[in-house]
Design an enzyme around this catalytic site. Sequence first.
Site, PDB file in Angstrom:
ATOM      1  N   GLU A 183      -8.825  -5.551  -3.337  1.00  0.00           N
ATOM      2  CA  GLU A 183      -7.365  -5.585  -3.383  1.00  0.00           C
ATOM      3  C   GLU A 183      -6.881  -6.631  -2.387  1.00  0.00           C
ATOM      4  O   GLU A 183      -7.518  -6.844  -1.351  1.00  0.00           O
ATOM      5  CB  GLU A 183      -6.788  -4.209  -3.000  1.00  0.00           C
ATOM      6  CG  GLU A 183      -5.264  -4.218  -2.960  1.00  0.00           C
ATOM      7  CD  GLU A 183      -4.633  -2.836  -2.808  1.00  0.00           C
ATOM      8  OE1 GLU A 183      -5.280  -1.934  -2.254  1.00  0.00           O
ATOM      9  OE2 GLU A 183      -3.486  -2.676  -3.249  1.00  0.00           O
ATOM     10  N   CYS A 190      -2.513  -0.182  -4.577  1.00  0.00           N
ATOM     11  CA  CYS A 190      -1.050  -0.089  -4.662  1.00  0.00           C
ATOM     12  C   CYS A 190      -0.417  -1.374  -5.168  1.00  0.00           C
ATOM     13  O   CYS A 190       0.690  -1.329  -5.707  1.00  0.00           O
ATOM     14  CB  CYS A 190      -0.478   0.266  -3.303  1.00  0.00           C
ATOM     15  SG  CYS A 190      -0.900   1.941  -2.801  1.00  0.00           S
ATOM     16  N   ASN A 236      -2.918   3.306 -10.918  1.00  0.00           N
ATOM     17  CA  ASN A 236      -3.782   3.405  -9.735  1.00  0.00           C
ATOM     18  C   ASN A 236      -3.872   4.872  -9.349  1.00  0.00           C
ATOM     19  O   ASN A 236      -4.325   5.673 -10.156  1.00  0.00           O
ATOM     20  CB  ASN A 236      -3.219   2.510  -8.620  1.00  0.00           C
ATOM     21  CG  ASN A 236      -3.975   2.641  -7.316  1.00  0.00           C
ATOM     22  OD1 ASN A 236      -5.193   2.755  -7.336  1.00  0.00           O
ATOM     23  ND2 ASN A 236      -3.282   2.652  -6.203  1.00  0.00           N
ATOM     24  N   GLU A 237      -3.420   5.246  -8.163  1.00  0.00           N
ATOM     25  CA  GLU A 237      -3.530   6.670  -7.805  1.00  0.00           C
ATOM     26  C   GLU A 237      -2.194   7.367  -8.046  1.00  0.00           C
ATOM     27  O   GLU A 237      -1.594   7.888  -7.130  1.00  0.00           O
ATOM     28  CB  GLU A 237      -4.023   6.824  -6.364  1.00  0.00           C
ATOM     29  CG  GLU A 237      -3.203   6.043  -5.363  1.00  0.00           C
ATOM     30  CD  GLU A 237      -3.706   6.163  -3.938  1.00  0.00           C
ATOM     31  OE1 GLU A 237      -4.896   6.402  -3.719  1.00  0.00           O
ATOM     32  OE2 GLU A 237      -2.874   6.003  -3.041  1.00  0.00           O
TER      33      GLU A 237
HETATM   34  O1  AHR Z   1      -7.181   0.974  -0.241  1.00  0.00           O
HETATM   35  C1  AHR Z   1      -5.899   0.965   0.310  1.00  0.00           C
HETATM   36  C2  AHR Z   1      -4.908   1.731  -0.531  1.00  0.00           C
HETATM   37  O2  AHR Z   1      -5.230   3.090  -0.515  1.00  0.00           O
HETATM   38  C3  AHR Z   1      -4.867   1.406  -1.987  1.00  0.00           C
HETATM   39  O3  AHR Z   1      -4.057   0.340  -2.260  1.00  0.00           O
HETATM   40  C4  AHR Z   1      -4.301   2.646  -2.601  1.00  0.00           C
HETATM   41  O4  AHR Z   1      -4.770   2.862  -3.890  1.00  0.00           O
HETATM   42  C5  AHR Z   1      -4.675   3.735  -1.631  1.00  0.00           C
HETATM   43  O5  AHR Z   1      -3.564   4.438  -1.226  1.00  0.00           O
END
Ligand code: AHR
Length: 667
Positions: free
Chosen positions: A65, A255, A386-387
Amino acid sequence: MKEPAWAIYLTTTWLLLKIKHMKITGLLTTGLLLSQLIFAQHKLVVQANEKGPAIQPHMYGVFFEDINFGADGGLYAELIKNRSFEFHQPFVGWLPFGEVTVDSMNPCFDRNPNYVHLHEKGLRRGTGLENEGFRGIGFKQNDAYNFSFFARSLDGAAKKFRVELVSSEEHIIGRGEITVEGTEWKKYTTSLTARHTSAKGKFRLILETQGEVDVDHISLFPAQTWMNRENGLRKDLVEALYELNPGVFRFPGGCIIEGNTLDTRYQWKNSVGPVENRPLNENRWNYTFKHRFFPDYYQTYGLGFYEYFLLSEDLGAEPLPVISCGLACQYESTECEEVHDLGPYIQDAVDLIEFANGSVDTKWGKVRADMGHPAPFNLKMLAIGNEQWGEGYVERLIPFMEVLREKHPEIQIIGTSGPGSDGDKFDYLWPKMKELEVDLVDEHYYRSPEWFLENAARYDSYDREGPKVFAGEYASHHKTRNNNVKAAISEAAFMTGLERNADVVHLATYAPLFAHVDAWQWKPDMIWFDNLSVVRTPNYYVQQMYATNNGTHVLPIQENGNNLTGQNELYASASFDKHSNEIIVKVVNASSDMKEIEISLAGLKKSIEGQRVKITSLQSNQEEAINTLEAPNTIIPTQTVTLANKAGFNFRANSNGFYVCRISVRK
Ligand code: AHR
């Protein structure tokens, strides 16, 4: 009756001897007990002929990321910050001198319209700009740097520019010249060589001829990038990835795929095509986390989806893109796309598959081919969201799945279980993911070393019939938040549980991957770097030891009939590699004592006596030890060899130690 004197003598001698013997035996027994306490002996039995579930060949991988300057200022080798003058303030990263203004009339690039207008009127210093790079620019002695920019001379007459590499001590350590001519936008290039090394240098561009010139997309790359590609990646950082041997490459977030707002979500279509015209986007990590504020954090998309796919291919890893499901980052906002308006988002997913796999006759397959890769990238998996969490996610995932299952049944779909390892969000989403029959469920957990040590049996009880697990983001967070031995060993211990449950856990990627020592928002991270060098952490080596030793099938390994999931702070997993015909045993000693380990390989048809056992170990008595830029090799794996006996082999597992043993077995 009185005893005779000789009888009294004999009895006394016997008693004395007995007492002495008792003392000796006592001493011996105590010694043995003590040594067992100090050097406890553990007999681990591997059922060498009971091949269990298959281990996915791409099980252990990486998650990339653009956080901590991971892409711009990191993996992406561009050295100029704000090269297109599109930051919220066009001169962020630049120090103009003389007469320099920003304009966007008749731009060179319609999606990055800003450019600078330089008007040299015969000033003593000339007119131009200095760029500070990403926390400075790293120059290496004798290395070449490729400079380029787009420019037009307003009256068409020739105008001379000087370009300079400047050290942190303000010395000019490299120099070149370029002449701009003609009223049309054109690309100009030259090469410069650095005479000295400087970790925090800068770059300077000076217009020397009187007159007016427009300039855009000012770029400087090291000539030596990974595979010497133009618009390339930082060689040392890709080498670190390559040596890791990742099986899967998850990108581009995290994110950032969600964005702080839907407008600033990652849109892959903006990240392909000519690099100069990929529109700049803010980075979701431009603020947050312990009030660290990064107003200069943007995404140029110079490292875009084409480059991500290419890198996955170079690394031999399965590409795993993550796309927005229509929810902005739920930590930051409640903004979402209405379900009935998700059409363009779903089309992005369909087009992405065409970009990756479509023939060159298709619209997006042609874009890929035009960029230099007519062959498909062989995409097999796609993560939607994502999450994310809550009903809003499920409602949005459904229409994506309907379309993708119909148009692309060959693509595995990854859903999510939210941001945590357990709790309401997790408990709500997992059953939903089962109902929807996603192929894999992405789990994220950033927890303490103690949690990792206590959870080596986490997947033992997972449903074998449901979706598979993708441990898409995880890291052990020590109270110091350092990438230390304690954190790394707890991850190694936990991962024995991933491997033992390889029928359920199909993929695992540590997170985050990269961090710049002067510009991080989050830690711990697997690989640290500055502008010149790279530090592999103990956590990196744990991942490497797994990824280079995963085997093809799980083998049972037990002590006294039990899986080792933390009893006596010991953890173990075993596998068989059908390609090399080797048994691979992994043992973690998370205690502060040394342990004698006896491995017996049960059920082998041929003797292994005298066979070489290669043992790779990562160990330190200092559980808070870390690798640093100054001492990058404090904690590194070491290799030893021992010889097998008839039944198996023995070794000593020192405190805070992770051991990978490989022995070849004859058929
Ligand atoms: O890895 C850092 C962040 O952690 C990522 O962007 C997110 O998916 C999680 O909250």
